[in-house]
Every structure is written in structure tokens, then in C-alpha cells.
Design a protein around this motif. Structure first.
Motif, mmCIF file in Angstrom:
data_model
loop_
_atom_site.group_PDB
_atom_site.id
_atom_site.type_symbol
_atom_site.label_atom_id
_atom_site.label_comp_id
_atom_site.label_asym_id
_atom_site.label_seq_id
_atom_site.Cartn_x
_atom_site.Cartn_y
_atom_site.Cartn_z
ATOM 1 N N MET A 1 0.728 -1.114 -0.040
ATOM 2 C CA MET A 1 -0.041 0.050 0.002
ATOM 3 C C MET A 1 0.960 1.155 0.038
ATOM 4 O O MET A 1 1.650 1.442 0.804
ATOM 5 N N ASP A 2 0.801 1.981 -0.949
ATOM 6 C CA ASP A 2 1.416 3.096 -1.269
ATOM 7 C C ASP A 2 1.478 4.227 0.099
ATOM 8 O O ASP A 2 0.124 4.511 0.291
ATOM 9 N N GLY A 3 2.288 4.759 0.635
ATOM 10 C CA GLY A 3 2.375 5.819 1.573
ATOM 11 C C GLY A 3 1.887 5.214 2.952
ATOM 12 O O GLY A 3 1.956 5.851 4.023
ATOM 13 N N ALA A 4 1.511 3.582 3.107
ATOM 14 C CA ALA A 4 1.464 3.059 4.497
ATOM 15 C C ALA A 4 2.636 3.164 5.203
ATOM 16 O O ALA A 4 3.822 2.764 4.505
ATOM 17 N N PRO A 5 2.720 3.220 6.488
ATOM 18 C CA PRO A 5 3.913 2.904 7.243
ATOM 19 C C PRO A 5 4.499 1.601 7.042
ATOM 20 O O PRO A 5 3.937 0.545 6.902
ATOM 21 N N HIS A 6 5.746 1.483 7.414
ATOM 22 C CA HIS A 6 6.596 0.286 7.033
ATOM 23 C C HIS A 6 6.635 -0.542 8.536
ATOM 24 O O HIS A 6 6.790 0.358 9.600
ATOM 25 N N LEU A 7 6.705 -1.768 8.683
ATOM 26 C CA LEU A 7 6.904 -2.391 9.904
ATOM 27 C C LEU A 7 8.312 -3.368 9.802
ATOM 28 O O LEU A 7 8.225 -3.904 8.947
ATOM 29 N N ILE A 8 9.204 -2.827 10.504
ATOM 30 C CA ILE A 8 10.325 -3.476 10.328
ATOM 31 C C ILE A 8 10.696 -4.337 11.521
ATOM 32 O O ILE A 8 10.729 -3.787 12.719
ATOM 33 N N VAL A 9 10.969 -5.462 11.713
ATOM 34 C CA VAL A 9 11.384 -6.311 12.619
ATOM 35 C C VAL A 9 12.836 -6.761 12.628
ATOM 36 O O VAL A 9 13.155 -7.321 11.426
ATOM 37 N N LEU A 10 13.360 -6.306 13.561
ATOM 38 C CA LEU A 10 15.338 -6.677 13.542
ATOM 39 C C LEU A 10 15.421 -7.642 14.878
ATOM 40 O O LEU A 10 15.331 -6.959 15.830
ATOM 41 N N ARG A 11 15.734 -8.907 14.709
ATOM 42 C CA ARG A 11 16.012 -9.800 15.671
ATOM 43 C C ARG A 11 17.503 -10.435 15.511
ATOM 44 O O ARG A 11 18.077 -10.184 14.462
ATOM 45 N N GLY A 12 17.985 -10.950 16.521
ATOM 46 C CA GLY A 12 19.045 -11.495 16.838
ATOM 47 C C GLY A 12 19.567 -11.705 18.259
ATOM 48 O O GLY A 12 18.933 -11.364 19.182
ATOM 49 N N ASN A 13 20.407 -12.550 18.459
ATOM 50 C CA ASN A 13 21.005 -12.994 19.826
ATOM 51 C C ASN A 13 21.480 -11.709 20.615
ATOM 52 O O ASN A 13 21.671 -10.570 19.855
ATOM 53 N N SER A 14 21.646 -11.738 21.771
ATOM 54 C CA SER A 14 22.314 -10.710 22.550
ATOM 55 C C SER A 14 23.809 -10.494 22.090
ATOM 56 O O SER A 14 24.486 -11.060 21.504
ATOM 57 N N ALA A 15 24.056 -9.026 21.942
ATOM 58 C CA ALA A 15 25.203 -8.698 21.386
ATOM 59 C C ALA A 15 25.456 -8.835 19.883
ATOM 60 O O ALA A 15 26.676 -8.916 19.525
ATOM 61 N N SER A 16 24.433 -9.131 19.178
ATOM 62 C CA SER A 16 24.537 -9.260 17.677
ATOM 63 C C SER A 16 24.514 -7.895 16.866
ATOM 64 O O SER A 16 24.809 -7.720 15.786
ATOM 65 N N ARG B 1 7.097 -15.613 18.789
ATOM 66 C CA ARG B 1 6.801 -16.074 17.433
ATOM 67 C C ARG B 1 5.328 -15.554 17.225
ATOM 68 O O ARG B 1 4.978 -15.115 16.215
ATOM 69 N N GLU B 2 4.405 -15.968 18.139
ATOM 70 C CA GLU B 2 3.054 -15.968 18.153
ATOM 71 C C GLU B 2 2.669 -14.342 17.800
ATOM 72 O O GLU B 2 1.671 -13.975 16.883
ATOM 73 N N MET B 3 3.335 -13.538 18.642
ATOM 74 C CA MET B 3 3.064 -11.904 18.886
ATOM 75 C C MET B 3 3.370 -11.343 17.409
ATOM 76 O O MET B 3 2.581 -10.562 17.024
ATOM 77 N N LEU B 4 4.583 -11.632 17.205
ATOM 78 C CA LEU B 4 5.110 -10.994 15.958
ATOM 79 C C LEU B 4 4.463 -11.487 14.710
ATOM 80 O O LEU B 4 4.165 -10.670 13.672
ATOM 81 N N GLY B 5 3.863 -12.804 14.612
ATOM 82 C CA GLY B 5 3.177 -13.123 13.370
ATOM 83 C C GLY B 5 2.022 -12.499 13.399
ATOM 84 O O GLY B 5 1.442 -12.066 12.244
ATOM 85 N N GLU B 6 1.344 -12.246 14.592
ATOM 86 C CA GLU B 6 -0.089 -11.575 14.495
ATOM 87 C C GLU B 6 0.066 -9.950 13.869
ATOM 88 O O GLU B 6 -0.598 -9.368 13.176
ATOM 89 N N ALA C 1 0.754 -10.079 10.358
ATOM 90 C CA ALA C 1 -0.160 -9.995 9.628
ATOM 91 C C ALA C 1 -1.245 -9.196 9.564
ATOM 92 O O ALA C 1 -1.947 -8.977 8.417
ATOM 93 N N GLU C 2 -1.638 -8.414 10.744
ATOM 94 C CA GLU C 2 -2.410 -7.253 10.805
ATOM 95 C C GLU C 2 -1.923 -6.247 9.982
ATOM 96 O O GLU C 2 -2.837 -5.431 9.503
ATOM 97 N N HIS C 3 -0.863 -5.765 9.940
ATOM 98 C CA HIS C 3 -0.087 -4.530 9.423
ATOM 99 C C HIS C 3 -0.661 -4.550 7.967
ATOM 100 O O HIS C 3 -0.219 -5.219 7.210
ATOM 101 N N ARG C 4 -1.165 -3.390 7.658
ATOM 102 C CA ARG C 4 -1.575 -3.166 6.275
ATOM 103 C C ARG C 4 -0.667 -2.338 5.321
ATOM 104 O O ARG C 4 -0.854 -2.345 4.177
ATOM 105 N N VAL D 1 8.893 -16.640 9.093
ATOM 106 C CA VAL D 1 7.839 -16.078 8.410
ATOM 107 C C VAL D 1 8.083 -15.762 6.919
ATOM 108 O O VAL D 1 9.063 -15.770 6.593
ATOM 109 N N PRO D 2 7.217 -15.770 6.206
ATOM 110 C CA PRO D 2 7.271 -15.560 4.414
ATOM 111 C C PRO D 2 8.281 -14.061 4.550
ATOM 112 O O PRO D 2 8.054 -13.231 5.029
ATOM 113 N N GLY D 3 9.449 -14.064 3.813
ATOM 114 C CA GLY D 3 10.119 -13.141 3.377
ATOM 115 C C GLY D 3 11.237 -12.640 4.261
ATOM 116 O O GLY D 3 11.989 -11.677 4.468
ATOM 117 N N GLU D 4 11.361 -13.559 5.579
ATOM 118 C CA GLU D 4 12.306 -13.101 6.285
ATOM 119 C C GLU D 4 13.623 -13.342 5.814
ATOM 120 O O GLU D 4 14.081 -14.241 4.974
#
Length: 194
Positions: free
Chosen positions: A1-16, A86-91, A94-97, A142-145
Motif C-alpha cells: 500500500m503506497d504511503g502506508a507505514p513500514h513495519l520492520i522487525v530486527l532480531r538476533g541474539n544478545s550482542a548481535s 513468534r505468535e505475537m510477531l506473527g499477529e 499479519a495485521e499490518h496493512r 515467516v514469509p520474506g524473512e
């Protein structure tokens, strides 16, 4: 969706390097980008351990939803152990437009131990504890990870992320409005920015 905000999840171990990458990325993306750090909500706001069904999980989800709903791009960064988050991030993904992006910084244990010794938390948390916390290849599946080589330098990592996410919308505000100016070491531009 053009102009919609992006949601970026950045994960990794401690000190990564997640927090450093997220802070740099937030500045690069500009006004209207929220940086939601798991450690801040879990360790500072709620002062709780990382356990299944901990209260910080819902608080982080609520904050992500709120920020994207009012038009902020969001960087959610943290260890976000897949078993607990995993469950919370997946939700929320999935909800983000708008566009969603999931990155995992894959840093070998020995490198995380080396980095850990150079940071303030290194005196508070032992190398043995860091070893106990380490989970190899803790991706969400998740898809696209995208799994990133976490041993790359900061600039290369941020450039790669920016190239993957493309242009993001920025918030436009009247002169002198509510956003703090970015300066070295995060200081405010003037004493009037309170």
C-alpha cells in the motif's frame, strides 16, 4: 500500500548489534520512525525476565499497533526469542496493512561473546550466561524473512536493510513542531525541545 507505514522487525541474539543497527536505521529513515526496543520495555519499563507469556509481549504488540496506526514507520528490535515472541510477531505482521520486513542478524557465538565484553552489560551479565541465552539460527520462519550476516560492519548492514525496504514515508510537520532534532550522541537541538 503506497504511503502506508513500514513495519520492520530486527532480531538476533544478545550482542548481535540489533540496537546499534536499529538506532542508525531510525535516523536514516527520518522523522516518523519509531524505534521499539524489547529491552527497554522488558528490562526498563516492566523490569521483568524474558519468560513465555510475559507482560512485555502484549505491551510491545500494543505499542507497535499504536505507532503504525498513527502513521509511524516502526522498527521493532530485540532478541525476541522465537519460542516466546513468534505468535505475537506473527499477529502484528499479519495485521499490518503496509509493507513488512523481517531481518535476523546471524552472529556466531564467539563474536557475540567478543562484542559483549566491550559493552556496559558485559560487567552485569557473565559470558556463561550469554552462552546459556544463545540460540543458533532462531529465525521466525515467516514469509520474506531475511537472514543477514551479522558480522558485516554497521554501514553495510544498514545499507542492505535500506535497499531491501526501499523508500519509506516520513511524517511532515510544521516548522518547530514536535520532533526532536537529531544531533551527535542523541542530544537535543536546543533546550526548547522538551
Amino acid at each position: 500500500m503506497d504511503g502506508a507505514p513500514h513495519l520492520i522487525v530486527l532480531r538476533g541474539n544478545s550482542a548481535s548489534g540489533k540496537t546499534t543497527v536499529a538506532t542508525t536505521l531510525q535516523r536514516r529513515l527520518g522523522r516518523g520512525t519509531a524505534n521499539i526496543g524489547q529491552d527497554h520495555f522488558r528490562r526498563v519499563v516492566l523490569r521483568e525476565h524474558d519468560t513465555p507469556d510475559a507482560d512485555n509481549i502484549g505491551l510491545i504488540a500494543h505499542t507497535i499497533r499504536y505507532c503504525t496506526r498513527v502513521g509511524y514507520n516502526v522498527i521493532a528490535e530485540g532478541i525476541f526469542l522465537a519460542e516466546h515472541y513468534r505468535e505475537m510477531l506473527g499477529e502484528v505482521l499479519a495485521e499490518h496493512r503496509g509493507p513488512t520486513h523481517v531481518f535476523y542478524l546471524d552472529v556466531p557465538l564467539e563474536e557475540t561473546l567478543r562484542r559483549h565484553r566491550t559493552r556496559p552489560l558485559g560487567t552485569e551479565v557473565s559470558a556463561g550466561k550469554l552462552r546459556d541465552w544463545y540460540v543458533q539460527a532462531d529465525t521466525l520462519g515467516v514469509p520474506g524473512e531475511i537472514v543477514l550476516d551479522g558480522t558485516a560492519d554497521l554501514e553495510s548492514t544498514v545499507e542492505l536493510i535500506c535497499a531491501r525496504i526501499g523508500p519509506v514515508p516520513t511524517k511532515t510537520v510544521a516548522a518547530g513542531a514536535r520532533f526532536l532534532q537529531v544531533q551527535d550522541r542523541g542530544r537535543r537541538a536546543d533546550r526548547g525541545d522538551r
